[in-house]
Motif scaffolding. Structure first.
Motif, PDB file in Angstrom:
ATOM      1  N   SER A   1      -9.262   6.668  -2.638  1.00  7.88           N
ATOM      2  CA  SER A   1      -9.718   5.986  -3.989  1.00  7.88           C
ATOM      3  C   SER A   1      -9.501   4.699  -3.815  1.00  7.88           C
ATOM      4  N   GLU A   2     -10.588   3.919  -4.593  1.00  5.84           N
ATOM      5  CA  GLU A   2     -10.424   2.581  -4.613  1.00  5.84           C
ATOM      6  C   GLU A   2      -8.816   2.118  -5.223  1.00  5.84           C
ATOM      7  N   ARG A   3      -8.355   2.772  -6.210  1.00  6.83           N
ATOM      8  CA  ARG A   3      -7.140   2.449  -6.794  1.00  6.83           C
ATOM      9  C   ARG A   3      -6.135   2.643  -5.560  1.00  6.83           C
ATOM     10  N   GLY A   4      -6.142   3.738  -4.820  1.00  6.62           N
ATOM     11  CA  GLY A   4      -5.010   3.770  -3.873  1.00  6.62           C
ATOM     12  C   GLY A   4      -5.310   2.643  -2.591  1.00  6.62           C
ATOM     13  N   HIS A   5      -6.471   2.482  -2.350  1.00  2.00           N
ATOM     14  CA  HIS A   5      -6.496   1.446  -1.278  1.00  2.00           C
ATOM     15  C   HIS A   5      -6.021  -0.051  -1.983  1.00  2.00           C
ATOM     16  N   ALA A   6      -6.233  -0.372  -3.383  1.00  7.03           N
ATOM     17  CA  ALA A   6      -5.991  -1.487  -3.939  1.00  7.03           C
ATOM     18  C   ALA A   6      -4.274  -1.600  -3.872  1.00  7.03           C
ATOM     19  N   LEU A   7      -3.524  -0.332  -4.069  1.00  2.62           N
ATOM     20  CA  LEU A   7      -2.051  -0.221  -4.236  1.00  2.62           C
ATOM     21  C   LEU A   7      -1.562  -0.553  -2.798  1.00  2.62           C
ATOM     22  N   ALA A   8      -2.060   0.065  -1.953  1.00  6.91           N
ATOM     23  CA  ALA A   8      -1.826  -0.194  -0.454  1.00  6.91           C
ATOM     24  C   ALA A   8      -1.707  -1.586  -0.128  1.00  6.91           C
ATOM     25  N   GLU A   9      -2.894  -2.172  -0.330  1.00  2.32           N
ATOM     26  CA  GLU A   9      -3.231  -3.465  -0.012  1.00  2.32           C
ATOM     27  C   GLU A   9      -2.089  -4.659  -0.954  1.00  2.32           C
ATOM     28  N   THR A  10      -1.689  -4.205  -1.949  1.00  2.00           N
ATOM     29  CA  THR A  10      -0.716  -4.747  -2.798  1.00  2.00           C
ATOM     30  C   THR A  10       0.724  -4.631  -2.291  1.00  2.00           C
ATOM     31  N   MET A  12       1.027  -4.127   1.006  1.00  2.00           N
ATOM     32  CA  MET A  12       1.373  -4.798   2.217  1.00  2.00           C
ATOM     33  C   MET A  12       1.372  -6.160   2.014  1.00  2.00           C
ATOM     34  N   GLN A  13       0.913  -6.953   0.853  1.00  2.00           N
ATOM     35  CA  GLN A  13       1.090  -8.201   0.542  1.00  2.00           C
ATOM     36  C   GLN A  13       2.580  -8.537   0.418  1.00  2.00           C
ATOM     37  N   HIS A  14       3.406  -7.681  -0.288  1.00  2.00           N
ATOM     38  CA  HIS A  14       4.853  -7.986  -0.317  1.00  2.00           C
ATOM     39  C   HIS A  14       5.869  -7.348   0.444  1.00  2.00           C
ATOM     40  N   ALA A  15       5.323  -6.432   1.318  1.00  2.00           N
ATOM     41  CA  ALA A  15       6.355  -5.636   2.249  1.00  2.00           C
ATOM     42  C   ALA A  15       6.179  -6.339   3.805  1.00  2.00           C
ATOM     43  N   MET A  16       5.203  -6.838   4.076  1.00  2.00           N
ATOM     44  CA  MET A  16       5.174  -7.321   5.450  1.00  2.00           C
ATOM     45  C   MET A  16       5.858  -8.547   5.587  1.00  2.00           C
ATOM     46  N   GLU A  17       6.525  -8.520   6.941  1.00  2.00           N
ATOM     47  CA  GLU A  17       7.224  -9.751   7.526  1.00  2.00           C
ATOM     48  C   GLU A  17       6.710  -9.997   8.708  1.00  2.00           C
ATOM     49  N   GLN A  18       6.847 -11.202   9.298  1.00  2.00           N
ATOM     50  CA  GLN A  18       6.070 -11.634  10.659  1.00  2.00           C
ATOM     51  C   GLN A  18       7.216 -11.633  11.761  1.00  2.00           C
ATOM     52  N   ASP A  19       8.526 -11.921  11.306  1.00  2.00           N
ATOM     53  CA  ASP A  19       9.404 -12.267  12.300  1.00  2.00           C
ATOM     54  C   ASP A  19      10.660 -10.950  12.464  1.00  2.00           C
ATOM     55  N   LEU A  44      -2.886  10.164   9.316  1.00  2.00           N
ATOM     56  CA  LEU A  44      -3.633  10.382  10.609  1.00  2.00           C
ATOM     57  C   LEU A  44      -4.060  11.947  10.911  1.00  2.00           C
ATOM     58  N   LEU A  45      -2.924  12.768  10.437  1.00  2.00           N
ATOM     59  CA  LEU A  45      -3.059  14.127  10.671  1.00  2.00           C
ATOM     60  C   LEU A  45      -4.154  14.752   9.598  1.00  2.00           C
ATOM     61  N   LEU A  46      -4.425  14.163   8.319  1.00  2.00           N
ATOM     62  CA  LEU A  46      -5.366  14.803   7.636  1.00  2.00           C
ATOM     63  C   LEU A  46      -6.666  13.987   7.696  1.00  2.00           C
ATOM     64  N   GLY A  47      -6.792  13.167   8.563  1.00  2.00           N
ATOM     65  CA  GLY A  47      -7.860  12.319   8.802  1.00  2.00           C
ATOM     66  C   GLY A  47      -8.480  11.666   7.705  1.00  2.00           C
ATOM     67  N   LEU A  48      -7.345  11.070   7.073  1.00  2.00           N
ATOM     68  CA  LEU A  48      -7.708  10.293   5.768  1.00  2.00           C
ATOM     69  C   LEU A  48      -8.522   8.639   6.162  1.00  2.00           C
ATOM     70  N   ASP A  49      -9.360   8.286   5.536  1.00  4.23           N
ATOM     71  CA  ASP A  49      -9.556   6.785   5.619  1.00  4.23           C
ATOM     72  C   ASP A  49      -8.597   5.874   4.778  1.00  4.23           C
ATOM     73  N   GLY A  50      -7.615   5.602   5.116  1.00  4.10           N
ATOM     74  CA  GLY A  50      -6.780   4.976   4.449  1.00  4.10           C
ATOM     75  C   GLY A  50      -5.781   5.774   3.670  1.00  4.10           C
ATOM     76  N   PRO A  51      -5.294   5.122   2.682  1.00  5.26           N
ATOM     77  CA  PRO A  51      -5.356   3.971   2.157  1.00  5.26           C
ATOM     78  C   PRO A  51      -4.890   2.844   2.956  1.00  5.26           C
ATOM     79  N   PHE A  52      -3.981   3.080   3.989  1.00  5.63           N
ATOM     80  CA  PHE A  52      -3.338   2.089   4.787  1.00  5.63           C
ATOM     81  C   PHE A  52      -4.370   1.787   6.049  1.00  5.63           C
ATOM     82  N   PRO A  53      -4.567   0.646   6.638  1.00  5.94           N
ATOM     83  CA  PRO A  53      -5.478   0.301   7.474  1.00  5.94           C
ATOM     84  C   PRO A  53      -4.780   0.794   8.871  1.00  5.94           C
TER      85      PRO A  53
END
Length: 176
Positions: A1-10, A12-19, A44-53
């Motif tokens: 859903s759009e909402r699920g993808h938006a929540l996943a994006e949010t 990722m913006q807060h949880a990701m670290e590069q180091d 992966l197992l359910l073949g879902l298109d997201g919400p995570f890339p």
């Protein structure tokens, strides 16, 4: 859903670290931390298109490989304990990258093969010693979660075109 993808994006913006390498943190703002995001396997197992890339799964697997100890990757950066089922699911996140899958899965096989703390097999253990931290107790031993070692078998094979969820039979179809 759009909402699920938006929540996943949010998230990722807060949880990701590069180091030292791109990965998600244990909790927002906790630098130099991590945790195994084992539940991403169901996407992966359910073949879902997201919400995570797919790129998130690839980054996490690459990072887990940098955190490998003798018997796997710790659940998170707080201590050396891990769970066999979570490790198997994390390895399955590698998808068709067999080299990464084996790098994450082989330590499970080594733990079961090399340690004396496996009768019945403990699904909670220290990644450095293979010992169950609940030593002497029946906790975390011989449980059905050990079936997670078969998770990769549920992934669609290249060229088959069917996901696990597409192969499932609905209750209505069983009655026909």
């Amino acid at each position: 859903s759009e909402r699920g993808h938006a929540l996943a994006e949010t998230w990722m913006q807060h949880a990701m670290e590069q180091d030292p390498k791109p990965h998600s943190q244990l909790q927002f703002g906790m630098n130099k931390s991590y945790s195994i995001k084992y539940n991403l396997v169901w996407q992966l197992l359910l073949g879902l298109d997201g919400p995570f890339p797919a790129s998130l799964l690839e980054q996490e697997v690459a990072f887990y490989r940098t955190r490998l100890d003798k018997y796997g990757v710790a659940l998170d950066s707080r201590n050396a304990n891990t769970k066999l089922d979570w490790l198997a699911w994390a390895a399955t996140l590698a998808g068709d990258d067999d080299e990464s899958f084996q790098a994450l899965f082989d330590p499970i096989v080594d733990m079961v093969s090399e340690t004396s703390d496996v009768a019945p097999v403990a699904d909670l253990f220290d990644v450095g010693t293979g010992r169950n931290p609940q030593l002497g107790q029946k906790a975390f031993r011989g449980r059905s979660v050990l079936g997670a070692v078969f998770a990769k078998m549920l992934l669609p094979k290249p060229g088959q075109g069917q996901t696990f969820s597409e192969l499932m039979v609905s209750p209505g179809e069983l009655q026909a």
